[in-house]
Design a protein around this motif. Structure first.
Motif, PDB file in Angstrom:
ATOM      1  N   ALA A 163      14.255 -31.895   8.365  1.00  0.00           N
ATOM      2  CA  ALA A 163      14.262 -31.559   9.791  1.00  0.00           C
ATOM      3  C   ALA A 163      12.969 -30.872  10.204  1.00  0.00           C
ATOM      4  O   ALA A 163      12.426 -31.143  11.282  1.00  0.00           O
ATOM      5  N   LEU A 164      12.459 -29.989   9.358  1.00  0.00           N
ATOM      6  CA  LEU A 164      11.234 -29.269   9.690  1.00  0.00           C
ATOM      7  C   LEU A 164       9.974 -30.080   9.387  1.00  0.00           C
ATOM      8  O   LEU A 164       8.929 -29.850   9.987  1.00  0.00           O
ATOM      9  N   GLY A 165      10.084 -31.014   8.446  1.00  0.00           N
ATOM     10  CA  GLY A 165       8.900 -31.736   8.004  1.00  0.00           C
ATOM     11  C   GLY A 165       8.715 -33.112   8.593  1.00  0.00           C
ATOM     12  O   GLY A 165       7.766 -33.816   8.223  1.00  0.00           O
ATOM     13  N   SER A 166       9.595 -33.524   9.492  1.00  0.00           N
ATOM     14  CA  SER A 166       9.446 -34.839  10.106  1.00  0.00           C
ATOM     15  C   SER A 166       8.242 -34.852  11.044  1.00  0.00           C
ATOM     16  O   SER A 166       7.795 -33.803  11.529  1.00  0.00           O
ATOM     17  N   ARG A 167       7.707 -36.037  11.291  1.00  0.00           N
ATOM     18  CA  ARG A 167       6.555 -36.163  12.185  1.00  0.00           C
ATOM     19  C   ARG A 167       6.856 -35.578  13.562  1.00  0.00           C
ATOM     20  O   ARG A 167       6.014 -34.896  14.161  1.00  0.00           O
ATOM     21  N   ARG A 168       8.064 -35.851  14.068  1.00  0.00           N
ATOM     22  CA  ARG A 168       8.414 -35.371  15.406  1.00  0.00           C
ATOM     23  C   ARG A 168       8.454 -33.853  15.448  1.00  0.00           C
ATOM     24  O   ARG A 168       7.938 -33.231  16.383  1.00  0.00           O
ATOM     25  N   ALA A 169       9.074 -33.248  14.405  1.00  0.00           N
ATOM     26  CA  ALA A 169       9.160 -31.788  14.368  1.00  0.00           C
ATOM     27  C   ALA A 169       7.786 -31.155  14.258  1.00  0.00           C
ATOM     28  O   ALA A 169       7.470 -30.177  14.946  1.00  0.00           O
ATOM     29  N   LEU A 170       6.939 -31.734  13.397  1.00  0.00           N
ATOM     30  CA  LEU A 170       5.597 -31.196  13.229  1.00  0.00           C
ATOM     31  C   LEU A 170       4.779 -31.340  14.507  1.00  0.00           C
ATOM     32  O   LEU A 170       3.975 -30.467  14.849  1.00  0.00           O
ATOM     33  N   ALA A 171       4.983 -32.439  15.225  1.00  0.00           N
ATOM     34  CA  ALA A 171       4.248 -32.654  16.474  1.00  0.00           C
ATOM     35  C   ALA A 171       4.665 -31.632  17.533  1.00  0.00           C
ATOM     36  O   ALA A 171       3.827 -31.092  18.264  1.00  0.00           O
ATOM     37  N   HIS A 172       5.968 -31.358  17.628  1.00  0.00           N
ATOM     38  CA  HIS A 172       6.467 -30.411  18.612  1.00  0.00           C
ATOM     39  C   HIS A 172       6.058 -28.977  18.284  1.00  0.00           C
ATOM     40  O   HIS A 172       5.887 -28.151  19.182  1.00  0.00           O
ATOM     41  N   MET A 173       5.936 -28.684  17.004  1.00  0.00           N
ATOM     42  CA  MET A 173       5.647 -27.309  16.587  1.00  0.00           C
ATOM     43  C   MET A 173       4.199 -27.120  16.158  1.00  0.00           C
ATOM     44  O   MET A 173       3.862 -26.146  15.490  1.00  0.00           O
ATOM     45  N   GLY A 174       3.339 -28.062  16.536  1.00  0.00           N
ATOM     46  CA  GLY A 174       1.956 -28.041  16.073  1.00  0.00           C
ATOM     47  C   GLY A 174       1.252 -26.706  16.260  1.00  0.00           C
ATOM     48  O   GLY A 174       0.574 -26.221  15.356  1.00  0.00           O
ATOM     49  N   ARG A 175       1.434 -26.085  17.417  1.00  0.00           N
ATOM     50  CA  ARG A 175       0.718 -24.848  17.701  1.00  0.00           C
ATOM     51  C   ARG A 175       1.278 -23.647  16.937  1.00  0.00           C
ATOM     52  O   ARG A 175       0.552 -22.677  16.690  1.00  0.00           O
TER      53      ARG A 175
END
Length: 205
Positions: A163-175
């Motif tokens: 959940a934390l390491g998916s592309r979507r999660a990483l994109a949303h939490m980039g900052r």
């Protein structure tokens, strides 16, 4: 059946409370990607399985005050060391990278997971308390409880990593990823320091 439901609920609710293992998974997921973080997940589950086996086999031995104090001492030192290393290391690594060191990274995370799980006195105390309640159950029933808890723990930890390491999660939490990475290291240091302070107060008292 009622006993199994009670055991399953107690174990699952314990999983929902963020602790040392949770922050270790968060940090390894952010820096190494969820695939490499599954090494930490399996290590943590393996450590818990070892504790469960030891507790259900000999609750008197595993609950020895001397053993618990030793675990608390080495565990606190380990968490401070790892937390400091996390704070000083690069905040982010490309989770999709493929290199000759990927297998080594998975193995290293597996080792960290085992060490974290074994040196966490909270895990031991939880399973000792659980064993005191179900200790009179038949050996096959205890085996079933152990297999169930291992499976649920591993499944939950992998779910957190994915959940934390998916592309979507990483994109949303980039900052905020660099801050989350540092925060995970900071929490590990606080947990470790807390364990050492608690041990010192107990020894002095």
């Amino acid at each position: 059946m009622e006993q199994f439901v009670a055991v399953a609920l107690a174990h699952f609710f314990a999983l929902l409370i963020p602790g040392v293992d949770f922050f270790l998974i968060v940090r390894t997921t952010i820096t190494n990607g969820w695939r490499n973080a599954t090494g930490a997940c399996l290590g943590i589950a393996t450590a818990n399985a070892s504790i469960i086996t030891a507790v259900f086999s000999s609750i008197a031995l595993i609950s020895s005050p001397i053993l618990l104090s030793a675990v608390q001492l080495f565990g606190g030192g380990f968490l401070i060391f790892i937390g400091t290393a996390f704070l000083c290391s690069p905040a982010l690594i490309d989770p999709d990278r493929t290199s000759s060191t990927e297998h080594t990274t998975w193995q290293r995370n597996f080792g960290l997971g085992i060490t974290s799980g074994l040196l966490n006195p909270k895990n031991i105390l939880f399973y000792v308390s659980l064993a005191a309640i179900v200790g009179d159950a038949a050996p096959l029933v205890l085996l079933g409880y152990g297999v169930w808890m291992f499976t649920v723990l591993l499944g939950w930890d992998i779910f957190v990593a994915v959940a934390l390491g998916s592309r979507r999660a990483l994109a949303h939490m980039g900052r905020v990823l660099p801050w989350l990475s540092k925060a995970a290291g900071g929490f590990l240091i606080l947990f470790g320091a807390g364990m050492l302070v608690e041990l010192a107060c107990h020894t002095i008292g």
